[in-house]
Design an enzyme around this catalytic site. Structure first.
Site, PDB file in Angstrom:
ATOM      1  N   SER A 144      43.637  -0.300   6.347  1.00 46.14           N
ATOM      2  CA  SER A 144      43.581   0.505   7.570  1.00 46.14           C
ATOM      3  C   SER A 144      44.680   0.146   8.564  1.00 46.14           C
ATOM      4  CB  SER A 144      42.208   0.367   8.251  1.00 46.14           C
ATOM      5  OG  SER A 144      41.230   1.080   7.543  1.00 46.14           O
ATOM      6  N   ARG A 151      44.469   7.174  -3.463  1.00 49.46           N
ATOM      7  CA  ARG A 151      45.404   7.833  -2.564  1.00 49.46           C
ATOM      8  C   ARG A 151      46.606   6.926  -2.377  1.00 49.46           C
ATOM      9  NH1 ARG A 151      43.635   7.104   2.501  1.00 49.46           N
ATOM     10  NH2 ARG A 151      45.607   6.092   3.027  1.00 49.46           N
ATOM     11  N   GLU A 207      51.908   1.892  -0.804  1.00 48.60           N
ATOM     12  CA  GLU A 207      50.725   1.247  -1.375  1.00 48.60           C
ATOM     13  C   GLU A 207      49.775   2.290  -1.939  1.00 48.60           C
ATOM     14  OE1 GLU A 207      47.530   0.281   1.776  1.00 48.60           O
ATOM     15  OE2 GLU A 207      49.428  -0.091   2.803  1.00 48.60           O
ATOM     16  N   GLY A 256      39.429   6.445   2.505  1.00 49.07           N
ATOM     17  CA  GLY A 256      38.454   6.726   3.550  1.00 49.07           C
ATOM     18  C   GLY A 256      37.818   8.100   3.393  1.00 49.07           C
TER      19      GLY A 256
END
Length: 348
Positions: free
Chosen positions: A183, A288, A303, A309
């Protein structure tokens, strides 16, 4: 189906996980499934008479999980084991566990490995690919081997590192970030030596390994890969700063365009890199991948996220919506492909 939506945990992304889990649980119930929300760390001290009831208050369950936040530090200090009371037993009673976890002890393969040993089917990829993708330094090496362009960088250890980026063949500006963070917590863009040293100190406060890599000053994109199919690309343009924790989860803080305004050639190229990146890390089911692209079209994979999420502002649901897959249907689809991976039958 009887489904456990596993959320919470002990990582710095606990709050985001609870939001993801709440939305997933609601969506699955809209689809007629008997889904329940369970905190992986706090569990349930007492089991209800009916574990997967027809009537269930998701919001109440979420509020109960949130109320445990204030006791998190104390319980972690007092308890040795990670799984909360009855968590394994509850998950064994489910037909599948939807992992709505983010960050350490959730996205890093540890829970996946435990569930494999207990014979519990779960959503997402397996333990090894989860661990590889979680470690940005290791995943960067796999990207390089498989020909997925990625920013030049180095992994630094807190116990032994140089404060001079030139010693690693790197020049300012640079990006400094925790090796296994999520995040965008602890991510810093630095332009001079003083900022670099401050960023290292701050990043090392999160964990003992830190990534330092060249700063790609360009447009930012994300590409979901579901069952080896690349979804429409989404462009992320923060109104202020870069795509950090606040901009990721605060509504209205970014302009998100899906499908991204790219030529067919560039779109296909980025989607091909996304699929190749997922294969490089041996990710199964869904993930993702995040990209930066320079003005001349050169693109770099930053990455991969093995448990993207699932909050109201999350990217993968937006990409799915662009091809006509609504949020509840996406949740169901992620379960379906995960059950296929586990060799389990499903009732739809």
């Amino acid at each position: 189906m009887n489904i456990v939506v596993l959320a919470g945990g002990t990582s710095s992304e606990r709050d985001v996980s609870i939001v993801s889990g709440t939305n997933v649980c609601k969506a699955l119930r809209e689809k007629g499934h008997y889904a329940i929300l369970v905190d992986v760390f706090f569990g349930m001290e007492q089991l209800p008479e009916i574990l997967f009831p027809k009537a269930y208050d998701v919001e109440r369950a979420a509020e109960d999980i949130k109320s445990r936040n204030e006791n998190l530090k104390q319980v972690r200090a007092e308890r040795r084991k990670f799984f909360g009371p009855n968590v394994i037993e509850i998950c064994q009673e489910a037909e599948v566990v939807f992992l709505a976890l983010h960050g350490a002890n959730g996205e890093d393969g540890k829970i996946q490995a435990a569930f494999d040993l207990f014979g519990i089917p779960y959503t997402g990829t397996g333990y090894l690919s989860s661990a590889i993708a979680m470690d940005k330094g290791v995943s960067k090496k796999f990207f390089e081997i498989y020909g997925v362009p990625t920013p030049k960088g180095i992994t630094l250890d807190k116990k032994n590192y140089s404060g001079n980026p030139a010693d690693y063949g790197l020049e300012l500006p640079l990006v400094v970030k925790p090796c296994c963070g999520g995040s965008s917590l602890g991510v810093y863009i630095v332009n001079d030596q003083a900022e670099y040293e401050d960023a290292l100190k701050a990043a090392f406060s999160y964990e003992s390994e830190v990534i330092v890599e060249e700063y790609i000053n360009g447009r930012e994109f994300s590409v979901g890969v579901v069952d080896e199919e690349a979804y429409p690309i989404i462009e992320i343009a923060p109104i202020e700063g870069f795509y950090d924790y606040t901009n990721k989860y605060k509504p209205g803080s970014t302009v998100e365009t899906c499908p991204a305004d790219l030529s067919t050639e560039l779109s296909q190229k980025m989607q091909e890199y996304a699929i190749l990146g997922a294969r490089a890390l041996n990710i199964e089911g869904y993930c993702r991948l995040d990209f930066m692209m320079l003005e001349d079209g050169r693109m770099y994979c930053l990455e991969a996220n093995t448990l993207p999420g699932m909050t109201p502002t999350s990217l993968l649901p937006q990409e799915a919506q662009a091809i006509g897959i609504d949020y509840p249907s996406l949740c169901e689809k992620l379960i379906q492909i995960s059950l296929d991976r586990h060799g389990k039958t499903h009732s739809w």
